[in-house]
Design a protein around this motif. Structure first.
Motif, PDB file in Angstrom:
ATOM      1  N   GLY A 120       0.805  -1.215   0.000  1.00  0.00           N
ATOM      2  CA  GLY A 120       0.000   0.000   0.000  1.00  0.00           C
ATOM      3  C   GLY A 120       0.840   1.268   0.000  1.00  0.00           C
ATOM      4  O   GLY A 120       0.383   2.322  -0.453  1.00  0.00           O
ATOM      5  N   TYR A 121       2.077   1.185   0.486  1.00  0.00           N
ATOM      6  CA  TYR A 121       2.973   2.339   0.410  1.00  0.00           C
ATOM      7  C   TYR A 121       3.185   2.763  -1.046  1.00  0.00           C
ATOM      8  O   TYR A 121       3.262   3.952  -1.350  1.00  0.00           O
ATOM      9  CB  TYR A 121       4.333   2.040   1.044  1.00  0.00           C
ATOM     10  CG  TYR A 121       4.343   1.930   2.545  1.00  0.00           C
ATOM     11  CD1 TYR A 121       3.446   2.629   3.342  1.00  0.00           C
ATOM     12  CD2 TYR A 121       5.278   1.138   3.191  1.00  0.00           C
ATOM     13  CE1 TYR A 121       3.474   2.533   4.712  1.00  0.00           C
ATOM     14  CE2 TYR A 121       5.325   1.035   4.570  1.00  0.00           C
ATOM     15  CZ  TYR A 121       4.409   1.740   5.325  1.00  0.00           C
ATOM     16  OH  TYR A 121       4.448   1.650   6.690  1.00  0.00           O
ATOM     17  N   ASP A 125       2.603   6.277  -2.941  1.00  0.00           N
ATOM     18  CA  ASP A 125       3.629   6.920  -3.753  1.00  0.00           C
ATOM     19  C   ASP A 125       3.105   7.250  -5.150  1.00  0.00           C
ATOM     20  O   ASP A 125       3.435   8.298  -5.717  1.00  0.00           O
ATOM     21  CB  ASP A 125       4.870   6.025  -3.867  1.00  0.00           C
ATOM     22  CG  ASP A 125       5.581   5.844  -2.535  1.00  0.00           C
ATOM     23  OD1 ASP A 125       5.370   6.671  -1.619  1.00  0.00           O
ATOM     24  OD2 ASP A 125       6.345   4.868  -2.406  1.00  0.00           O
ATOM     25  N   LEU A 126       2.283   6.350  -5.719  1.00  0.00           N
ATOM     26  CA  LEU A 126       1.738   6.574  -7.063  1.00  0.00           C
ATOM     27  C   LEU A 126       0.751   7.736  -7.102  1.00  0.00           C
ATOM     28  O   LEU A 126       0.501   8.294  -8.162  1.00  0.00           O
ATOM     29  CB  LEU A 126       1.073   5.307  -7.583  1.00  0.00           C
ATOM     30  CG  LEU A 126       2.020   4.169  -7.946  1.00  0.00           C
ATOM     31  CD1 LEU A 126       1.234   2.907  -8.290  1.00  0.00           C
ATOM     32  CD2 LEU A 126       2.923   4.560  -9.101  1.00  0.00           C
ATOM     33  N   THR A 127       0.180   8.081  -5.965  1.00  0.00           N
ATOM     34  CA  THR A 127      -0.754   9.211  -5.909  1.00  0.00           C
ATOM     35  C   THR A 127      -0.021  10.502  -5.546  1.00  0.00           C
ATOM     36  O   THR A 127      -0.638  11.449  -5.063  1.00  0.00           O
ATOM     37  CB  THR A 127      -1.878   8.952  -4.894  1.00  0.00           C
ATOM     38  OG1 THR A 127      -1.295   8.768  -3.593  1.00  0.00           O
ATOM     39  CG2 THR A 127      -2.714   7.752  -5.276  1.00  0.00           C
ATOM     40  N   PHE A 128       1.287  10.516  -5.782  1.00  0.00           N
ATOM     41  CA  PHE A 128       2.120  11.683  -5.483  1.00  0.00           C
ATOM     42  C   PHE A 128       2.019  12.081  -4.020  1.00  0.00           C
ATOM     43  O   PHE A 128       1.884  13.245  -3.684  1.00  0.00           O
ATOM     44  CB  PHE A 128       1.783  12.863  -6.400  1.00  0.00           C
ATOM     45  CG  PHE A 128       1.956  12.545  -7.851  1.00  0.00           C
ATOM     46  CD1 PHE A 128       3.220  12.446  -8.406  1.00  0.00           C
ATOM     47  CD2 PHE A 128       0.860  12.314  -8.660  1.00  0.00           C
ATOM     48  CE1 PHE A 128       3.377  12.134  -9.745  1.00  0.00           C
ATOM     49  CE2 PHE A 128       1.013  12.009  -9.998  1.00  0.00           C
ATOM     50  CZ  PHE A 128       2.276  11.917 -10.542  1.00  0.00           C
ATOM     51  N   TYR A 129       2.035  11.083  -3.143  1.00  0.00           N
ATOM     52  CA  TYR A 129       2.037  11.213  -1.686  1.00  0.00           C
ATOM     53  C   TYR A 129       0.724  11.736  -1.106  1.00  0.00           C
ATOM     54  O   TYR A 129       0.648  12.015   0.080  1.00  0.00           O
ATOM     55  CB  TYR A 129       3.217  12.078  -1.209  1.00  0.00           C
ATOM     56  CG  TYR A 129       4.537  11.550  -1.698  1.00  0.00           C
ATOM     57  CD1 TYR A 129       5.069  10.377  -1.173  1.00  0.00           C
ATOM     58  CD2 TYR A 129       5.232  12.197  -2.708  1.00  0.00           C
ATOM     59  CE1 TYR A 129       6.267   9.876  -1.638  1.00  0.00           C
ATOM     60  CE2 TYR A 129       6.441  11.697  -3.173  1.00  0.00           C
ATOM     61  CZ  TYR A 129       6.942  10.538  -2.637  1.00  0.00           C
ATOM     62  OH  TYR A 129       8.122  10.031  -3.088  1.00  0.00           O
ATOM     63  N   ILE A 130      -0.295  11.844  -1.924  1.00  0.00           N
ATOM     64  CA  ILE A 130      -1.607  12.246  -1.407  1.00  0.00           C
ATOM     65  C   ILE A 130      -2.159  11.165  -0.489  1.00  0.00           C
ATOM     66  O   ILE A 130      -2.854  11.451   0.490  1.00  0.00           O
ATOM     67  CB  ILE A 130      -2.579  12.564  -2.561  1.00  0.00           C
ATOM     68  CG1 ILE A 130      -2.097  13.818  -3.289  1.00  0.00           C
ATOM     69  CG2 ILE A 130      -3.998  12.749  -2.063  1.00  0.00           C
ATOM     70  CD1 ILE A 130      -2.865  14.151  -4.538  1.00  0.00           C
ATOM     71  N   GLY A 131      -1.829   9.911  -0.761  1.00  0.00           N
ATOM     72  CA  GLY A 131      -2.270   8.811   0.093  1.00  0.00           C
ATOM     73  C   GLY A 131      -1.753   8.931   1.510  1.00  0.00           C
ATOM     74  O   GLY A 131      -2.452   8.580   2.466  1.00  0.00           O
ATOM     75  N   LYS A 147      -6.573   2.613   4.739  1.00  0.00           N
ATOM     76  CA  LYS A 147      -7.951   2.399   4.289  1.00  0.00           C
ATOM     77  C   LYS A 147      -8.062   1.102   3.491  1.00  0.00           C
ATOM     78  O   LYS A 147      -8.989   0.322   3.688  1.00  0.00           O
ATOM     79  CB  LYS A 147      -8.417   3.570   3.413  1.00  0.00           C
ATOM     80  CG  LYS A 147      -8.561   4.878   4.133  1.00  0.00           C
ATOM     81  CD  LYS A 147      -9.924   5.007   4.682  1.00  0.00           C
ATOM     82  CE  LYS A 147     -10.096   6.414   5.253  1.00  0.00           C
ATOM     83  NZ  LYS A 147     -11.242   6.462   6.122  1.00  0.00           N
ATOM     84  N   VAL A 148      -7.106   0.882   2.595  1.00  0.00           N
ATOM     85  CA  VAL A 148      -7.136  -0.311   1.749  1.00  0.00           C
ATOM     86  C   VAL A 148      -6.973  -1.574   2.591  1.00  0.00           C
ATOM     87  O   VAL A 148      -7.669  -2.567   2.383  1.00  0.00           O
ATOM     88  CB  VAL A 148      -6.045  -0.224   0.655  1.00  0.00           C
ATOM     89  CG1 VAL A 148      -5.877  -1.542  -0.059  1.00  0.00           C
ATOM     90  CG2 VAL A 148      -6.378   0.879  -0.327  1.00  0.00           C
ATOM     91  N   CYS A 149      -6.078  -1.539   3.570  1.00  0.00           N
ATOM     92  CA  CYS A 149      -5.790  -2.732   4.380  1.00  0.00           C
ATOM     93  C   CYS A 149      -6.621  -2.811   5.647  1.00  0.00           C
ATOM     94  O   CYS A 149      -6.499  -3.773   6.403  1.00  0.00           O
ATOM     95  CB  CYS A 149      -4.305  -2.762   4.753  1.00  0.00           C
ATOM     96  SG  CYS A 149      -3.266  -2.996   3.331  1.00  0.00           S
ATOM     97  N   ARG A 150      -7.425  -1.808   5.912  1.00  0.00           N
ATOM     98  CA  ARG A 150      -8.279  -1.759   7.101  1.00  0.00           C
ATOM     99  C   ARG A 150      -7.457  -1.837   8.384  1.00  0.00           C
ATOM    100  O   ARG A 150      -7.693  -2.673   9.248  1.00  0.00           O
ATOM    101  CB  ARG A 150      -9.335  -2.850   7.036  1.00  0.00           C
ATOM    102  CG  ARG A 150     -10.189  -2.720   5.768  1.00  0.00           C
ATOM    103  CD  ARG A 150     -11.233  -3.731   5.717  1.00  0.00           C
ATOM    104  NE  ARG A 150     -12.274  -3.264   6.671  1.00  0.00           N
ATOM    105  CZ  ARG A 150     -13.486  -3.741   6.706  1.00  0.00           C
ATOM    106  NH1 ARG A 150     -13.835  -4.682   5.890  1.00  0.00           N
ATOM    107  NH2 ARG A 150     -14.350  -3.280   7.581  1.00  0.00           N
ATOM    108  N   THR A 151      -6.468  -0.947   8.468  1.00  0.00           N
ATOM    109  CA  THR A 151      -5.635  -0.833   9.659  1.00  0.00           C
ATOM    110  C   THR A 151      -5.732   0.585  10.201  1.00  0.00           C
ATOM    111  O   THR A 151      -6.140   1.517   9.490  1.00  0.00           O
ATOM    112  CB  THR A 151      -4.161  -1.156   9.347  1.00  0.00           C
ATOM    113  OG1 THR A 151      -3.681  -0.269   8.323  1.00  0.00           O
ATOM    114  CG2 THR A 151      -3.991  -2.588   8.910  1.00  0.00           C
ATOM    115  N   VAL A 152      -5.365   0.758  11.460  1.00  0.00           N
ATOM    116  CA  VAL A 152      -5.268   2.073  12.082  1.00  0.00           C
ATOM    117  C   VAL A 152      -3.954   2.137  12.847  1.00  0.00           C
ATOM    118  O   VAL A 152      -3.400   1.112  13.241  1.00  0.00           O
ATOM    119  CB  VAL A 152      -6.453   2.366  13.036  1.00  0.00           C
ATOM    120  CG1 VAL A 152      -7.745   2.564  12.269  1.00  0.00           C
ATOM    121  CG2 VAL A 152      -6.609   1.289  14.078  1.00  0.00           C
TER     122      VAL A 152
END
Length: 190
Positions: A120-121, A125-131, A147-152
């Motif tokens: 998910g990192y 990175d592909l979203t220009f660090y917006i993620g 959000k994708v992995c359902r972690t906090v």
């Protein structure tokens, strides 16, 4: 089951960013240390050098030693993030800042989930660090990879509130002649 902010304070954007920077510094330091040891060993004649940047491209770049070097430099970050998140819920950067990654249902991560979170990192990175920046504005402080992995990511430096006190039963009285009645412990004398 979801975390509630009054019981489990979420780690903020800046503490997560600082932990990520610490992790990157550790990884770069490990890379530089391995490179230095490799270079000194090659200069001392203990093994072959990398063959890169030495003025010739005679095929030395595809030697078995260079393949092993490349495998180390590709797999060490995977090992670092996946192993530490699965075993402890924290990398060394997160340990320093007292934050921890857990599943949304408060269970620890397993290796599969830790690996998916590491992948998910790349999505961030592909979203220009917006993620990553997403965590600054989310109410649960989750980045896109969370959000994708359902972690906090939660703070571990704040004590969790204790559960409500349960009223204890009154102790039963021992017969007056019993020596156990003089003992303040709960068990019988040895």
């Amino acid at each position: 089951m979801e975390f509630s902010t009054e019981h489990h304070p979420f780690a903020g954007f800046w503490s997560r960013a600082a932990a990520r920077i610490i992790d990157l510094v550790i990884i770069i330091a490990a890379f530089n240390l391995i490179y230095l040891v490799d270079r000194l060993g090659a200069d001392a004649g203990l093994w072959t050098g990398m063959g890169l940047g030495e003025g010739s491209w005679t095929g030395a770049g595809f030697s078995m030693a260079n393949v092993l070097r490349g495998l180390f430099f590709l797999t060490f970050p995977v090992f670092y993030y996946v192993y530490l998140h699965a075993m402890y819920g924290q990398t060394f950067g997160k340990m320093a800042l007292k934050i921890k990654v857990v599943n949304e249902d408060e269970t620890p991560l397993d290796y599969r989930k830790a690996f998916l979170r590491w992948l998910g990192y790349f999505l961030c990175d592909l979203t220009f660090y917006i993620g990553y920046l997403w965590a600054a504005f989310d109410h649960r402080k989750q980045g896109l990879h969370d959000k994708v992995c359902r972690t906090v990511v939660v703070r571990t430096d704040m004590p969790f509130p204790l559960p409500e006190a349960v009223e204890q039963e009154a102790p039963t009285e021992a017969p007056p002649g019993d020596p156990a009645s003089l003992d303040t412990g709960a068990g019988a004398p040895l």
